[in-house]
Design an enzyme around this catalytic site. Structure first.
Site, PDB file in Angstrom:
ATOM      1  N   GLU A  83      62.733  30.835   4.007  1.00  7.03           N
ATOM      2  CA  GLU A  83      61.795  29.787   4.445  1.00  7.03           C
ATOM      3  C   GLU A  83      61.939  28.529   3.609  1.00  7.03           C
ATOM      4  OE1 GLU A  83      57.752  31.152   4.987  1.00  7.03           O
ATOM      5  OE2 GLU A  83      56.950  29.136   4.692  1.00  7.03           O
ATOM      6  N   LYS A 267      49.365  35.371   2.776  1.00 10.55           N
ATOM      7  CA  LYS A 267      50.774  35.282   3.201  1.00 10.55           C
ATOM      8  C   LYS A 267      51.532  34.338   2.271  1.00 10.55           C
ATOM      9  CE  LYS A 267      54.424  33.685   5.690  1.00 10.55           C
ATOM     10  NZ  LYS A 267      55.298  32.549   5.370  1.00 10.55           N
ATOM     11  N   ASP A 283      60.743  47.589  -2.984  1.00  8.69           N
ATOM     12  CA  ASP A 283      60.233  47.953  -1.664  1.00  8.69           C
ATOM     13  C   ASP A 283      59.066  47.001  -1.354  1.00  8.69           C
ATOM     14  OD1 ASP A 283      58.931  49.037   0.507  1.00  8.69           O
ATOM     15  OD2 ASP A 283      59.089  51.110  -0.183  1.00  8.69           O
ATOM     16  N   HIS A 380      57.500  20.139   4.231  1.00  8.55           N
ATOM     17  CA  HIS A 380      58.141  21.172   5.027  1.00  8.55           C
ATOM     18  C   HIS A 380      59.110  20.548   6.023  1.00  8.55           C
ATOM     19  CE1 HIS A 380      57.903  25.408   6.041  1.00  8.55           C
ATOM     20  NE2 HIS A 380      58.022  25.083   7.314  1.00  8.55           N
TER      21      HIS A 380
END
Ligand code: MEV
Length: 392
Positions: A83, A267, A283, A380
């Site tokens: 990202e 998130k 993991d 962004h």
């Protein structure tokens, strides 16, 4: 690794990838093999050992976020992520946190939980008493397991019994085995121990053991990171430091009170944590599962961070379960993972979990700062355009 090394790498982002590799190699004392591993990874034959039905390999960018001070020591963070903006945002947040001495961190002992589900137990309360009275004897039955973990000071710690009286399948007893797995993530060690104990638990409870498996809500194995940044560090031409700091506190309050916002807020935290997790071969599904369950521990899903203004400083803290390992798993099998750990100074599992907590807090700080000022899209989209130009 030289403890005195300075991770404040001005203009690192302006270099070419090759120049960055040179800077990194000098900084982390990487040799030619390490540098090869940074663009190589594993081959098909190794992949075929890791999972089933392999037909190929899948590469992602491996980047460095400079500027981090964590527990008084300078770090370059290895990040594997697709990202745009995340790496730049973390580098910026780490630079801001430096103004307050960086990130303070801590962690619990690395204690994992295994669960043994006992069904058809005739007298739940009597079985609880019997299991508890034979706890030491039961734990002693695990003495032959996990010699390396024991040698390093780990091993079984406790047995706890929980009663679930009202489930769709009727009442059941749940036995929790607490096991200190030291530098291993510990899933295999815990699962073996649960399977070893279950026949004895069936006999004692007069019930039937069904599931014998680790819990990913590893709330006995937590890490935290905190930072304390002078409010003046947030001042810009358009915004006062006080307004930005207050905005971050208000944004955090929104995520505390509203699960729709908390999901997005958390998130962002995992943009940082997962990127380090991927680079270091962890993991990440286990980490996410545990942290999201922890975020809902009082019945409502909430923000994992706390932010407040205190004596002209913005003070932030992130605490969460973080079950990570620096032995076993991919740590030996994957050359790029080995290099990522080397860049971090070959940390033990607790230190790695603390670094990851700092990465999560940094990412949250960067996201909230952008959201309460210019909005997330400006930075962004600039990176997105760069990507478009490269691919056009
Ligand atoms: C995007 O990947 C992450 C953010 O949405 C996190 C947040 O909103 O706090 C920017």
């Amino acid at each position: 690794m030289n403890e005195q090394r300075n991770s404040r790498l001005k203009g690192f982002y302006k270099h070419t990838p090759q120049q960055r590799r040179d800077v990194l190699a000098a900084w982390a004392e990487l040799d030619d093999n390490d540098l090869r591993a940074l663009s190589g990874g594993i081959g098909l034959a190794d992949a075929d050992i890791l999972v089933e039905n392999v037909v190929g390999l899948y590469a992602l960018p491996f980047a460095i976020a400079p500027n981090f001070i964590i527990a008084g020591r300078d770090y370059l963070l290895p990040l594997v992520i697709e990202e745009p903006s995340v790496v730049a945002a973390m580098a910026n947040a780490a630079r801001l946190a430096r103004a307050g001495g960086g990130f303070e961190t801590g962690s619990t002992e690395p204690v994992m939980i295994g669960q043994i589900q006992l069904l058809d137990v005739p007298y739940l309360d009597a079985a609880i008493v019997r299991i508890q009275s034979r706890k030491q004897e039961l734990l002693a039955k695990l003495a032959h397991l996990h010699p390396t973990i024991r040698r390093l000071g780990g091993g079984p710690i406790d047995l706890q019994v929980r009663k679930l009286e009202d489930t769709p399948a009727g009442p059941m007893l749940i036995v929790h085995l607490l096991l200190d797995t030291r530098d291993a993530m510990g899933a295999n060690a815990v699962n073996t121990a649960c399977e070893t104990l279950s026949p004895e638990l069936e006999a004692i409870s007069e019930g039937r053991a069904l599931l014998r498996i680790l819990s990913n809500l590893s709330d006995q194995r937590q890490a935290w990171a905190a930072c304390r940044i002078p409010v003046t560090a947030f001042a810009s031409e358009q915004f006062s430091g006080e307004a930005v700091a207050q905005g971050i506190v208000e944004a955090n309050a929104f995520a505390y009170a509203d699960p729709y916002r908390a999901a997005t807020h958390n998130k962002g935290i995992f943009n940082g944590i997962d990127a380090v997790a991927l680079a270091t071969g962890q993991d990440w599904r286990a980490i996410e599962a545990g942290a999201h369950a922890y975020a809902a521990r009082d019945g409502q899903y909430r923000s994992l961070t706390e932010w407040r203004v205190e004596s002209d400083h913005l003070v932030g803290r992130l605490q969460l379960p973080l079950a990570v390992g620096t032995v076993g798993g991919l740590t030996k099998r994957h050359p790029t993972v080995r290099v990522a750990l080397k860049i971090l100074g070959d940390p033990d599992a607790r230190t790695l979990s603390e670094i990851m907590a700092a990465a999560g807090l940094a990412q949250n700080l960067a996201a909230l700062r952008a959201l309460v000022t210019e909005g997330i899209q400006r930075g962004h989209m600039a990176l997105h355009e760069r990507r478009q130009k490269v691919t056009e």
